[in-house]
Design a protein around this motif. Sequence first.
Motif, PDB file in Angstrom:
ATOM      1  N   GLY A   2       0.715  -1.073  -0.097  1.00 25.87           N
ATOM      2  CA  GLY A   2       0.196   0.090   0.123  1.00 25.87           C
ATOM      3  C   GLY A   2       0.663   1.132  -0.088  1.00 25.87           C
ATOM      4  N   GLN A  42      -6.776   1.368   5.528  1.00 22.37           N
ATOM      5  CA  GLN A  42      -6.362   0.096   5.933  1.00 22.37           C
ATOM      6  C   GLN A  42      -5.685  -0.765   4.924  1.00 22.37           C
ATOM      7  OE1 GLN A  42      -6.927  -0.524   9.394  1.00 22.37           O
ATOM      8  NE2 GLN A  42      -7.626   1.583   9.060  1.00 22.37           N
ATOM      9  N   GLY A  43      -6.027  -0.749   3.472  1.00 17.99           N
ATOM     10  CA  GLY A  43      -5.246  -1.097   2.622  1.00 17.99           C
ATOM     11  C   GLY A  43      -4.009  -0.628   2.632  1.00 17.99           C
ATOM     12  N   CYS A  46      -0.733  -1.985   4.734  1.00 16.30           N
ATOM     13  CA  CYS A  46       0.057  -3.123   4.234  1.00 16.30           C
ATOM     14  C   CYS A  46       1.491  -2.662   3.897  1.00 16.30           C
ATOM     15  CB  CYS A  46      -0.496  -3.634   2.913  1.00 16.30           C
ATOM     16  SG  CYS A  46       0.061  -5.294   2.537  1.00 16.30           S
ATOM     17  N   ASN A  77      -4.656  -5.467  -1.119  1.00 12.09           N
ATOM     18  CA  ASN A  77      -4.472  -4.282  -0.249  1.00 12.09           C
ATOM     19  C   ASN A  77      -3.983  -3.240  -1.103  1.00 12.09           C
ATOM     20  OD1 ASN A  77      -5.495  -5.082   2.282  1.00 12.09           O
ATOM     21  ND2 ASN A  77      -3.339  -6.082   2.698  1.00 12.09           N
ATOM     22  N   TYR A  81      -5.974   0.392  -1.789  1.00 12.74           N
ATOM     23  CA  TYR A  81      -5.683   1.699  -1.803  1.00 12.74           C
ATOM     24  C   TYR A  81      -5.365   2.550  -2.727  1.00 12.74           C
ATOM     25  CZ  TYR A  81      -1.598   5.104  -1.404  1.00 12.74           C
ATOM     26  OH  TYR A  81      -1.115   6.504  -1.356  1.00 12.74           O
ATOM     27  N   CYS A 114       0.653 -11.283  10.069  1.00 15.00           N
ATOM     28  CA  CYS A 114       1.232 -10.009   9.437  1.00 15.00           C
ATOM     29  C   CYS A 114       2.401  -9.434  10.107  1.00 15.00           C
ATOM     30  CB  CYS A 114       0.017  -9.053   9.775  1.00 15.00           C
ATOM     31  SG  CYS A 114       0.296  -7.439   9.011  1.00 15.00           S
ATOM     32  N   VAL A 123      -2.157  -5.459  10.109  1.00 13.26           N
ATOM     33  CA  VAL A 123      -3.367  -4.949   8.904  1.00 13.26           C
ATOM     34  C   VAL A 123      -4.660  -5.481   9.132  1.00 13.26           C
ATOM     35  CG1 VAL A 123      -3.534  -4.694   6.539  1.00 13.26           C
ATOM     36  CG2 VAL A 123      -1.238  -4.505   7.298  1.00 13.26           C
ATOM     37  N   ILE A 125      -6.789  -7.119   7.711  1.00 17.23           N
ATOM     38  CA  ILE A 125      -6.909  -7.681   6.421  1.00 17.23           C
ATOM     39  C   ILE A 125      -8.304  -8.245   6.341  1.00 17.23           C
ATOM     40  CG2 ILE A 125      -6.260 -10.072   5.143  1.00 17.23           C
ATOM     41  CD1 ILE A 125      -3.427  -9.584   6.762  1.00 17.23           C
ATOM     42  N   VAL A 128     -10.628  -5.429   4.885  1.00 13.12           N
ATOM     43  CA  VAL A 128     -10.496  -5.256   3.750  1.00 13.12           C
ATOM     44  C   VAL A 128     -11.213  -6.328   2.742  1.00 13.12           C
ATOM     45  CG1 VAL A 128      -8.923  -4.709   1.791  1.00 13.12           C
ATOM     46  CG2 VAL A 128      -8.438  -3.769   4.118  1.00 13.12           C
TER      47      VAL A 128
END
Length: 495
Positions: A2, A42-43, A46, A77, A81, A114, A123, A125, A128
């Motif tokens: 991201g 949130q993406g 990453c 991700n 973004y 992660c 993240v 995940i 997302v």
Amino acid sequence: MGKATGFMEYSRQTVKERNPAERTKDWSDYTIPLSDEEVRKQGARCMDCGVPTCQSGMEISGATTGCPVYHLIPEWNDLVYRGQWKEALHREHVMNNFPEFTGMACPAPCEGACVLGINEPPVAIRTVERSIIERGFAEGWVVPEPPKTRTGKKVAVIGSGPAGLAAAAQLNKAGHLVTVFERSDRVGGLLTYGIPEMKLSYDVVMRRVRILEQEGITFITNTEVGKDYPVSALRSDFDAVIMCAGATIHRNLQVEGRELKGIHYAMDFLHSNTKSLLDSNLEDGNYISAEGKDVIVIGGGDTGTDCLATSVRHNCKSLVQFDVYDKKGAIRDEVGNPWPQYPRVHRVEYGQKEAAAAFGDDPRAYAVMTKKFVGDAEGNVKEVHTVNVKLRIGEDGTRIREEIPGTEKVWKADLVLLAIGFSGPDQGLIQKLNVETEANSTVKAEYGKYTTNVEGVFAAGDMRRGQSLIVWAINEGREAARECDRFLMGATVLP
């Protein structure tokens, strides 16, 4: 990846939740989606971590870490973004046929692995993942994609849970004619009858099933193979069979008073509730009701949590959840539970939040072992007797629970729900097909190959591996389809 500095700029944010005191008045989804911009952030968290351990499923110290379906997590991700939602949906579907199921009901072992999670909140995940697929359905991007040609080969898939659905979807992509047999009245297996509506709606399951039907898959419900549909017909009508009937034999609690009325397996409680809810909005009364009752849930896992949430919605009188383990810490033990193991930490899930809103406190009692049940003159359970325990590791490495003198306690109860898992698959069909089993009663079929001792018969999911996660079931269903395709055609293009 991201945004290069996203993990430093943005905090972790998962799906929001409706007010616990309000949402227990209905059976609707208890979550509230994030906005597109919130999901993009949130993406952006990453990282360019070099080795994305999030997307490689492993089992370490008896627990899953990373994603068993090898989801292309950093890729989607990054696409989210950048606002490339349709491309993200495509990459999401490459390795996972049903991201809506894992996005709603998976414990997210990917997040436990992660890299950012080493020293920061990982993240989000799963948030997302779910956002991508919901955006895809909302935009009309998720459409039937039937195969352009058919092979003429016929395959029977027994069981319509996540393993069966994944196997059917993949075999259909390869051009085979697939029929899925389900002994219940609705498709979905434990997706439908094992997970409550507020956590995974039946409409979500059927949304996907309708697409599979339009792609050419046939579903036959209310049909138990070996009983309603003879095994002889199965073998003559189909070129191959994949057994995905799950591990449905309940693990029992063998203590004094177990035979008393009012003691039920958790899955019977959840199944009857969902069926009555879908059939009549609970008006037919054909379910195990917790209304006005002192309820004790034995078992600290996800199924126990689902029992809490369901009991609160029934307006139970009181609610306690027994966990045989000690209360875990807020952060992982770096020595006993280092990254990338799945973090064994204290969590407050949706059901505990709802019970706390209804009764003022977290309902869990820790390090508690049930000793016996006591009933009244009519044979109804009225008490549960317990003792606290401490865990000791024996010289041979076995785990021994020692009772702590003076911690005996008596609990009022007129409904007890056993949420302690499953011991293995039903043996009826297994025996009729003459399929060999392991010592623990699961079907004997090597992981990665899925072939049984009977030619043309494969096994996948909980029926083969024992009670496990939705994401492992999808993994095995996909891979079993690949091996079945290889058996039928001599080669395969399936992943």
